[in-house]
Design a protein around this motif. Sequence first.
Motif, mmCIF file in Angstrom:
data_model
loop_
_atom_site.group_PDB
_atom_site.id
_atom_site.type_symbol
_atom_site.label_atom_id
_atom_site.label_comp_id
_atom_site.label_asym_id
_atom_site.label_seq_id
_atom_site.Cartn_x
_atom_site.Cartn_y
_atom_site.Cartn_z
ATOM 1 N N VAL A 108 0.853 -1.195 0.000
ATOM 2 C CA VAL A 108 0.000 0.000 0.000
ATOM 3 C C VAL A 108 0.888 1.244 0.000
ATOM 4 N N GLU A 109 1.938 1.207 0.804
ATOM 5 C CA GLU A 109 2.911 2.298 0.831
ATOM 6 C C GLU A 109 4.143 1.844 0.040
ATOM 7 N N PRO A 110 4.251 2.278 -1.242
ATOM 8 C CA PRO A 110 5.375 1.826 -2.075
ATOM 9 C C PRO A 110 6.731 2.207 -1.469
ATOM 10 N N TYR A 111 7.724 1.395 -1.755
ATOM 11 C CA TYR A 111 9.079 1.662 -1.298
ATOM 12 C C TYR A 111 9.738 2.691 -2.225
ATOM 13 N N THR A 112 10.378 3.692 -1.628
ATOM 14 C CA THR A 112 11.130 4.688 -2.386
ATOM 15 C C THR A 112 12.585 4.238 -2.475
ATOM 16 N N ASP A 113 13.381 4.963 -3.259
ATOM 17 C CA ASP A 113 14.818 4.664 -3.314
ATOM 18 C C ASP A 113 15.438 4.781 -1.919
ATOM 19 N N ASP A 114 15.034 5.806 -1.168
ATOM 20 C CA ASP A 114 15.563 5.981 0.194
ATOM 21 C C ASP A 114 15.149 4.814 1.093
ATOM 22 N N ASP A 115 13.914 4.334 0.940
ATOM 23 C CA ASP A 115 13.436 3.191 1.729
ATOM 24 C C ASP A 115 14.280 1.951 1.473
ATOM 25 N N LEU A 116 14.751 1.791 0.247
ATOM 26 C CA LEU A 116 15.484 0.589 -0.162
ATOM 27 C C LEU A 116 16.992 0.685 0.070
ATOM 28 N N ASP A 117 17.461 1.795 0.607
ATOM 29 C CA ASP A 117 18.898 1.993 0.828
ATOM 30 C C ASP A 117 19.350 1.232 2.080
ATOM 31 N N TRP A 118 19.739 -0.006 1.885
ATOM 32 C CA TRP A 118 20.121 -0.860 3.009
ATOM 33 C C TRP A 118 21.405 -0.404 3.698
ATOM 34 N N THR A 119 22.162 0.511 3.078
ATOM 35 C CA THR A 119 23.381 1.022 3.729
ATOM 36 C C THR A 119 23.049 2.094 4.767
ATOM 37 N N ASP A 120 21.812 2.588 4.768
ATOM 38 C CA ASP A 120 21.352 3.579 5.739
ATOM 39 C C ASP A 120 20.636 2.828 6.865
ATOM 40 N N ASP A 121 21.183 2.892 8.075
ATOM 41 C CA ASP A 121 20.604 2.168 9.206
ATOM 42 C C ASP A 121 19.179 2.609 9.528
ATOM 43 N N ASP A 122 18.784 3.803 9.071
ATOM 44 C CA ASP A 122 17.450 4.309 9.362
ATOM 45 C C ASP A 122 16.481 4.131 8.186
ATOM 46 N N SER A 123 16.913 3.448 7.114
ATOM 47 C CA SER A 123 16.020 3.244 5.963
ATOM 48 C C SER A 123 14.934 2.231 6.339
ATOM 49 N N ARG A 124 13.879 2.242 5.572
ATOM 50 C CA ARG A 124 12.752 1.343 5.840
ATOM 51 C C ARG A 124 13.169 -0.120 5.827
ATOM 52 N N VAL A 125 13.955 -0.533 4.831
ATOM 53 C CA VAL A 125 14.349 -1.944 4.761
ATOM 54 C C VAL A 125 15.301 -2.326 5.891
ATOM 55 N N SER A 126 16.135 -1.380 6.317
ATOM 56 C CA SER A 126 17.027 -1.667 7.445
ATOM 57 C C SER A 126 16.229 -1.836 8.733
ATOM 58 N N ARG A 127 15.237 -0.957 8.934
ATOM 59 C CA ARG A 127 14.396 -1.076 10.133
ATOM 60 C C ARG A 127 13.597 -2.380 10.094
ATOM 61 N N GLU A 128 13.064 -2.741 8.907
ATOM 62 C CA GLU A 128 12.310 -3.992 8.778
ATOM 63 C C GLU A 128 13.218 -5.209 8.992
ATOM 64 N N HIS A 129 14.443 -5.104 8.535
ATOM 65 C CA HIS A 129 15.404 -6.191 8.730
ATOM 66 C C HIS A 129 15.700 -6.398 10.212
ATOM 67 N N ASP A 130 15.879 -5.298 10.931
ATOM 68 C CA ASP A 130 16.264 -5.366 12.341
ATOM 69 C C ASP A 130 15.091 -5.639 13.280
ATOM 70 N N ASP A 131 13.873 -5.279 12.882
ATOM 71 C CA ASP A 131 12.709 -5.408 13.753
ATOM 72 C C ASP A 131 11.629 -6.224 13.040
ATOM 73 N N GLU A 132 11.520 -7.476 13.422
ATOM 74 C CA GLU A 132 10.586 -8.385 12.758
ATOM 75 C C GLU A 132 9.142 -7.884 12.795
ATOM 76 N N SER A 133 8.768 -7.121 13.801
ATOM 77 C CA SER A 133 7.391 -6.629 13.907
ATOM 78 C C SER A 133 7.041 -5.639 12.800
ATOM 79 N N LEU A 134 8.049 -5.062 12.142
ATOM 80 C CA LEU A 134 7.814 -4.105 11.066
ATOM 81 C C LEU A 134 7.657 -4.775 9.701
ATOM 82 N N ARG A 135 7.823 -6.074 9.643
ATOM 83 C CA ARG A 135 7.810 -6.790 8.362
ATOM 84 C C ARG A 135 6.410 -7.119 7.847
ATOM 85 N N ASP A 136 5.389 -6.891 8.653
ATOM 86 C CA ASP A 136 4.020 -7.157 8.222
ATOM 87 C C ASP A 136 3.538 -5.955 7.421
ATOM 88 N N VAL A 137 3.877 -5.929 6.140
ATOM 89 C CA VAL A 137 3.602 -4.806 5.254
ATOM 90 C C VAL A 137 2.210 -4.974 4.648
#
Length: 133
Positions: free
Chosen positions: A77-106
């Motif tokens: 529903v909320e598309p991923y942006t380039d910034d969201d997909l930047d796994w080198t940024d610890d605060d990016s969406r994918v990094s947060r989802e990687h580190d916190d399993e509760s955020l993976r229910d998209v």
Amino acid sequence: MKTKKIAAVLLTCIMAIGLMAGCGASNTNQSASNTENTSTGNGKTLVVYYSASGNTKDVSEKIAKITEADLFEIEPVEPYTDDDLDWTDDDSRVSREHDDESLRDVELVSTTVDNWDSYDTVYIGYPKMEYSL
């Protein structure tokens, strides 16, 4: 003839792995095809995929064409942006989802494939995400 189809699908899958290495954001609106489609095998085939940058979409469409399959795109529903997909940024969406399993229910646009029970074969495609430690 069936052997040629299997070989083509295997080669396409190998190619897909190579293409999926570079993933960025994509905002596409592809939905499941409602056309009646019967493969020259045991029944209907479906390709379900999520594509961040379009590479997985391209490969999925090729597999669907080769196998005469229908397509269903998994869309958040909320598309991923380039910034969201930047796994080198610890605060990016994918990094947060990687580190916190509760955020993976998209939340997804749709979780239902029309006529699901009519498919005998389902291929699933998704981007390869790489993390360095």
